[in-house]
Design a protein around this motif. Structure first.
Motif, PDB file in Angstrom:
ATOM      1  N   ARG A   1     -27.935   9.305  25.017  1.00  0.00           N
ATOM      2  CA  ARG A   1     -26.918   9.181  26.069  1.00  0.00           C
ATOM      3  C   ARG A   1     -27.484   9.602  27.423  1.00  0.00           C
TER       4      ARG A   1
ATOM      5  N   ALA B   1     -31.288   3.620  31.727  1.00  0.00           N
ATOM      6  CA  ALA B   1     -31.884   2.754  30.707  1.00  0.00           C
ATOM      7  C   ALA B   1     -30.969   1.573  30.426  1.00  0.00           C
ATOM      8  N   LEU B   2     -31.550   0.410  30.255  1.00  0.00           N
ATOM      9  CA  LEU B   2     -30.794  -0.795  29.937  1.00  0.00           C
ATOM     10  C   LEU B   2     -30.509  -0.862  28.441  1.00  0.00           C
ATOM     11  N   LEU B   3     -31.509  -0.509  27.619  1.00  0.00           N
ATOM     12  CA  LEU B   3     -31.387  -0.572  26.175  1.00  0.00           C
ATOM     13  C   LEU B   3     -32.258   0.513  25.564  1.00  0.00           C
ATOM     14  N   VAL B   4     -31.705   1.242  24.612  1.00  0.00           N
ATOM     15  CA  VAL B   4     -32.444   2.285  23.889  1.00  0.00           C
ATOM     16  C   VAL B   4     -32.279   2.002  22.406  1.00  0.00           C
TER      17      VAL B   4
ATOM     18  N   TYR C   1     -29.454   6.695  28.847  1.00  0.00           N
ATOM     19  CA  TYR C   1     -28.550   5.711  29.448  1.00  0.00           C
ATOM     20  C   TYR C   1     -28.029   6.227  30.788  1.00  0.00           C
TER      21      TYR C   1
ATOM     22  N   ALA D   1     -28.177  -0.523  19.068  1.00  0.00           N
ATOM     23  CA  ALA D   1     -28.079   0.267  20.292  1.00  0.00           C
ATOM     24  C   ALA D   1     -26.798   1.094  20.325  1.00  0.00           C
TER      25      ALA D   1
ATOM     26  N   VAL E   1     -37.346   2.693  24.899  1.00  0.00           N
ATOM     27  CA  VAL E   1     -36.467   2.597  26.065  1.00  0.00           C
ATOM     28  C   VAL E   1     -36.896   1.416  26.926  1.00  0.00           C
TER      29      VAL E   1
ATOM     30  N   ALA F   1     -26.739   5.113  20.157  1.00  0.00           N
ATOM     31  CA  ALA F   1     -26.147   5.872  21.264  1.00  0.00           C
ATOM     32  C   ALA F   1     -25.122   6.869  20.743  1.00  0.00           C
TER      33      ALA F   1
END
Length: 97
Positions: A70, A77-80, A73, A20, A34, A24
């Motif tokens: 980015r 979003a919590l996690l990508v 986020y 992650a 996502v 990012a």
């Protein structure tokens, strides 16, 4: 047994966190999976982000923007995580015929 299980979970979590963070920073992948912090609506996605698949609790998106990770986020979003458009088991590139 519990110690080994805890260690294994910590290692897997560290690998996902590393993916992650690198994703990012670079944003270089054909698609992204996502996981939203709450519920995310298709209309709430950043401009220029296209939906490839919409599931319960996740979305698979893509974009030509270099900063789309980015931006995701920034939209909550919590996690990508990086993802290949054709799936994680597709090891050869798609033919260009």
């Amino acid at each position: 047994m519990a110690r080994r299980t805890g260690t294994a979970i910590a290692v897997v979590a560290a690998v996902f966190a590393l993916f992650a963070v690198v994703f990012a920073a670079t944003g270089e992948a054909p698609a992204a999976m996502v996981f939203p912090a709450g519920s995310i609506e298709p209309g709430a996605l950043p401009e220029g982000v296209s939906i490839l698949r919409w599931g319960r609790g996740f979305a698979v998106v893509t974009s030509e923007r270099s900063d789309y990770v980015r931006a995701l986020y920034g939209k909550g979003a919590l996690l990508v995580l990086p993802l290949r458009k054709s799936g994680c088991l597709a090891l050869r590139p798609a033919s260009s015929t």
